[in-house]
Design an enzyme around this catalytic site. Structure first.
Site, PDB file in Angstrom:
ATOM      1  N   THR A   1       5.515  -3.926   8.915  1.00  0.00           N
ATOM      2  CA  THR A   1       6.319  -3.955  10.352  1.00  0.00           C
ATOM      3  C   THR A   1       4.934  -4.237  11.257  1.00  0.00           C
ATOM      4  O   THR A   1       4.285  -3.353  12.250  1.00  0.00           O
ATOM      5  CB  THR A   1       6.708  -2.783  10.672  1.00  0.00           C
ATOM      6  OG1 THR A   1       6.000  -1.602  10.287  1.00  0.00           O
ATOM      7  CG2 THR A   1       7.980  -2.329   9.926  1.00  0.00           C
TER       8      THR A   1
ATOM      9  N   CYS B   1      -2.349   0.684  10.748  1.00  0.00           N
ATOM     10  CA  CYS B   1      -1.440   1.523  11.419  1.00  0.00           C
ATOM     11  C   CYS B   1      -1.889   2.012  12.617  1.00  0.00           C
ATOM     12  O   CYS B   1      -0.750   2.197  13.608  1.00  0.00           O
ATOM     13  CB  CYS B   1      -0.829   2.615  10.463  1.00  0.00           C
ATOM     14  SG  CYS B   1       0.002   1.685   8.826  1.00  0.00           S
TER      15      CYS B   1
ATOM     16  N   LEU C   1       1.069   9.110   4.046  1.00  0.00           N
ATOM     17  CA  LEU C   1      -0.230   9.035   2.961  1.00  0.00           C
ATOM     18  C   LEU C   1      -1.305   8.320   3.839  1.00  0.00           C
ATOM     19  O   LEU C   1      -1.059   7.669   4.567  1.00  0.00           O
ATOM     20  CB  LEU C   1       0.096   8.393   1.798  1.00  0.00           C
ATOM     21  CG  LEU C   1       0.495   6.854   1.814  1.00  0.00           C
ATOM     22  CD1 LEU C   1      -0.750   6.033   1.937  1.00  0.00           C
ATOM     23  CD2 LEU C   1       1.242   6.472   0.546  1.00  0.00           C
TER      24      LEU C   1
ATOM     25  N   THR D   1       7.197   2.162   8.761  1.00  0.00           N
ATOM     26  CA  THR D   1       7.013   2.768  10.151  1.00  0.00           C
ATOM     27  C   THR D   1       7.559   1.900  11.153  1.00  0.00           C
ATOM     28  O   THR D   1       7.307   0.768  11.335  1.00  0.00           O
ATOM     29  CB  THR D   1       5.461   3.101  10.622  1.00  0.00           C
ATOM     30  OG1 THR D   1       4.953   3.852   9.475  1.00  0.00           O
ATOM     31  CG2 THR D   1       5.416   3.764  11.778  1.00  0.00           C
TER      32      THR D   1
ATOM     33  N   TYR E   1       0.748  -1.230   0.033  1.00  0.00           N
ATOM     34  CA  TYR E   1      -0.121   0.041   0.186  1.00  0.00           C
ATOM     35  C   TYR E   1       0.795   1.330  -0.143  1.00  0.00           C
ATOM     36  O   TYR E   1       0.155   2.220  -0.370  1.00  0.00           O
ATOM     37  CB  TYR E   1      -0.922  -0.113   1.290  1.00  0.00           C
ATOM     38  CG  TYR E   1      -2.190  -1.027   1.122  1.00  0.00           C
ATOM     39  CD1 TYR E   1      -3.435  -0.273   0.452  1.00  0.00           C
ATOM     40  CD2 TYR E   1      -2.063  -2.410   1.473  1.00  0.00           C
ATOM     41  CE1 TYR E   1      -4.335  -1.288   0.151  1.00  0.00           C
ATOM     42  CE2 TYR E   1      -3.159  -2.931   1.193  1.00  0.00           C
ATOM     43  CZ  TYR E   1      -4.468  -2.449   0.763  1.00  0.00           C
ATOM     44  OH  TYR E   1      -5.575  -3.330   0.436  1.00  0.00           O
ATOM     45  N   VAL E   2       2.129   1.410   0.628  1.00  0.00           N
ATOM     46  CA  VAL E   2       2.745   2.375   0.442  1.00  0.00           C
ATOM     47  C   VAL E   2       3.738   2.389  -0.521  1.00  0.00           C
ATOM     48  O   VAL E   2       4.199   3.220  -1.404  1.00  0.00           O
ATOM     49  CB  VAL E   2       3.592   2.618   1.960  1.00  0.00           C
ATOM     50  CG1 VAL E   2       4.836   3.424   1.876  1.00  0.00           C
ATOM     51  CG2 VAL E   2       2.712   2.788   2.986  1.00  0.00           C
TER      52      VAL E   2
ATOM     53  N   THR F   1       2.438  -5.609  14.356  1.00  0.00           N
ATOM     54  CA  THR F   1       2.546  -5.999  15.900  1.00  0.00           C
ATOM     55  C   THR F   1       3.040  -7.275  16.077  1.00  0.00           C
ATOM     56  O   THR F   1       2.649  -8.347  15.397  1.00  0.00           O
ATOM     57  CB  THR F   1       1.435  -5.527  16.654  1.00  0.00           C
ATOM     58  OG1 THR F   1       0.855  -4.374  16.228  1.00  0.00           O
ATOM     59  CG2 THR F   1       1.506  -5.530  18.086  1.00  0.00           C
TER      60      THR F   1
ATOM     61  N   ALA G   1       2.796  11.180  15.143  1.00  0.00           N
ATOM     62  CA  ALA G   1       1.594  11.688  14.232  1.00  0.00           C
ATOM     63  C   ALA G   1       0.449  10.681  14.110  1.00  0.00           C
ATOM     64  O   ALA G   1      -0.735  11.290  14.402  1.00  0.00           O
ATOM     65  CB  ALA G   1       1.987  12.045  12.783  1.00  0.00           C
TER      66      ALA G   1
END
Ligand SMILES: NC(=O)C1=CN([C@@H]2O[C@H](COP(=O)(O)OP(=O)(O)OC[C@H]3O[C@@H](n4cnc5c(N)ncnc54)[C@H](O)[C@@H]3O)[C@@H](O)[C@H]2O)C=CC1
Ligand SMILES: O=C(O)[C@H]1O[C@H](OP(=O)(O)OP(=O)(O)OC[C@H]2O[C@@H](n3ccc(=O)[nH]c3=O)[C@H](O)[C@@H]2O)[C@H](O)[C@@H](O)[C@@H]1O
Length: 528
Positions: free
Chosen positions: A144, A328, A215, A184, A67-68, A146, A275
């Site tokens: 990444t 996220c 994003l 992240t 997705y990123v 949990t 953020a």
């Protein structure tokens, strides 16, 4: 516009969940790594953009085509025609999908960008060895999640995939490279990556930068084309600053220079977690108030409006909902909580954990409200779920609040009918299994208890209740009179997104319950 076939689609060839469990080394705790070493000052090998790559100004590889990685690199390729951009992944299915027009993710405007750049300066490949060798700059944009086992299970982020990328780069690279954390990650992950790269160096230098992505799904292309800011962190050494400048010069092709922030590594890594924590905190804050509104006859939309008009507070992220979802928010807050705990800051950890607890409360409150309103039983009743994605304009179901509502209603023996324009049945079950431990293959009767429909009217036909759980625009314009006529009576409608005109629905005959809205029977005269 990129268009998937409407309705819950058949299982895609690729499913993102399969890739979150890549066998390999378990996550190494980043907290255990040693303090940062200054780089030797005579290894000034990080070249400015224009001299790096022969016919291309620069060669970029992004490890991770999700997705990123996919949208981010597509936009870099679009805005920088002289940069060769390769998006690489270990999943052949994922890459194959990127090389067709049936992209592996749904994101408005993405297909057009990919079509413009693919085979021009944007390539998708699984040949990671070759691409690592050729690249000047390598982004790591892998998942990444949990950790589910071991130290920090349920809180710490698993950076195993980042580590595997670093090891892969170290093994293949034959020259200096800039390695960019796009994923992240916990603070000080760059240190772990640097150590792995340094431990394997063959006489050349790697510079590790942090460039977190901000994003949001559903608006990824818009966000990437017009970011509020681009954040780049790096070592504050001569070589580190040069590497930062190289990356700045990529974004400067379309992002105003004053919006490109540069800082040190740890501030950059931590800013990303903060953020997301702040954004999620706003959602939990307004959701907590929605419960109070229901108890007092106040209207949560009016509260959002009144509070948000204060410039110091701002209007955005005050939309009450059935709860926040997505891959996220929860993961990154848990990551922050774990960091606080690691550094002995229990009060800070407790403060941030409360954001998640409030979100859990909101999701639970919604499903309990359904059962309570429907005479304390939904056994055998048909409940139509409109929307399964965690927000509109995406097919992503990770941590979607719909899943928790469906799980709760299944426990009450309801019959569920789901309609979502972009979610596959396969992804729905995969996520239910991964996050809720509810497996339709080995739970008798479960598969039959959930029907997925390609038509919202079919999903609602004969239903005792309709639940709006994702704010898809198309739900605003459905023919609710037609839906009402086809339903069992009394016809309940639960609006978990405050999407619809409740006055109109009540005129049709629906019994409407909505997050944070006064119940007109309990509070006559307070409905706006
Ligand atoms: N999804 C989002 O909207 C945002 C996500 N992020 C962060 O970006 C990172 C990536 O997230 P997504 O793109 O959503 O994940 P994703 O799960 O969609 O994609 C990750 C991709 O990495 C690949 N991969 C895993 N290990 C690999 C390896 N060793 N080599 C090459 N490829 C490998 C997987 O096969 C998968 O295709 C995460 O850290 C996430 O927290 C940041 C901002 C927004
Ligand atoms: O790190 C990430 O993954 C990304 O997480 C979020 O983006 P995303 O999760 O894609 O979507 P959001 O628009 O933030 O929504 C998250 C959840 O909160 C919910 N939400 C959002 C806003 C709001 O006012 N109310 C509300 O309930 C949404 O419905 C959704 O379930 C952040 O907005 C991005 O900046 C960040 O890059």
């Amino acid at each position: 516009m990129q268009q998937k076939s409407s309705g819950l689609r058949p299982v895609l060839a690729f499913s993102w969940r399969q890739k979150t469990h890549i066998p390999g080394n378990p996550c190494q705790s980043v907290y255990a790594v040693e303090g940062c070493r200054r780089l030797p000052s005579n290894r000034n090998q990080v070249l400015p953009v224009s001299k790096m790559s022969g016919e291309w100004d620069l060669k970029i590889l992004c490890m991770g085509a999700g997705y990123v990685g996919g949208p981010t690199m597509a936009v870099i390729a679009k805005q920088c025609p002289k940069i060769r951009v390769v998006v690489g992944d270990i999943s052949q299915k994922q890459i194959d999908a990127w090389n067709t027009d049936d992209l592996p993710i749904y994101e408005p405007g993405l297909l057009e960008v990919v079509q413009e750049c693919r085979h021009r300066n944007l390539f998708f490949s699984t040949d990671l060895d070759k691409e690592i060798d050729e690249a000047d700059v390598i982004f790591i944009s892998v998942n990444t999640p949990t950790k589910t086992k071991g130290i920090g299970a349920g809180a710490a982020a698993n950076i195993k995939n980042c580590e595997l990328c670093a090891r892969h780069i170290a093994k293949i690279a034959k020259q200096s490279k800039i390695v960019v954390e796009k994923s992240t990650v916990p603070v000080r992950t760059a240190e772990a990556i640097s150590r792995i790269l340094r431990a394997n160096e063959k006489g050349f230098e790697f510079q590790v930068l942090s460039n977190p992505e901000f994003l949001a799904e559903g608006t990824a292309i818009k966000d990437l084309m017009n970011p509020d800011r681009v954040l780049i962190g790096g070592p504050q050494t001569t070589e580190g600053l040069k590497a930062i400048e190289t990356l700045v010069s990529v974004y400067a092709n379309w992002v105003p220079r004053e919006q490109i922030l540069t800082t040190n590594l740890w501030s950059s890594e931590l800013s990303k977690l903060v953020a997301n924590a702040f954004l999620a905190q706003r959602v939990s804050s307004i959701n907590s108030i929605s419960a109070l509104c229901e108890a007092t006859g106040a209207d949560v939309n009016e509260i959002s409006r009144a509070v948000g008009m204060d410039d110091r507070i701002g209007k955005r992220f005050l939309q009450p909902s059935v709860g926040f979802g997505g891959s996220c928010f929860q993961k990154d807050i848990l990551n922050l909580v774990y960091l606080c705990e690691t550094y002995g800051l229990q009060a800070c950890a407790d403060y941030w954990r409360q954001v998640i607890q409030m979100n859990d409360f909101q999701k639970k409150r919604f499903s309990e409200g359904i059962v309570a309103s429907m005479f304390n039983t939904v056994t055998g009743k048909k409940i139509a779920i409109l929307g399964y994605a965690f927000k509109k304009d995406t097919g992503d179901v990770r941590e979607t609040p719909s899943m928790f509502v469906v799980r709760d209603l299944l426990q009450e023996n309801a019959k569920i009918h789901v309609y979502d324009p972009q979610v596959t049945r396969g992804d729905m079950w995969l996520e239910m299994d991964y996050t809720c431990g509810v497996n339709h293959d080995n739970t008798p009767g479960l598969d039959e208890a959930v029907t997925t429909s390609t038509d919202p009217y079919l999903a609602c036909d004969g239903a005792h209740a309709v639940c709006i759980l994702t704010e898809w625009d198309e739900f605003k314009t459905l023919d609710y009179k037609k839906i009402y006529d086809s339903m069992a009576k009394p016809a309940f409608l639960f609006d978990g997104r405050l999407l619809l005109d409740h006055k109109e629905l009540r005129k049709i005959g629906f019994e409407v319950h909505a997050i944070g809205k006064p119940d007109p029977i309990k509070f006559p005269g307070s409905t706006i």
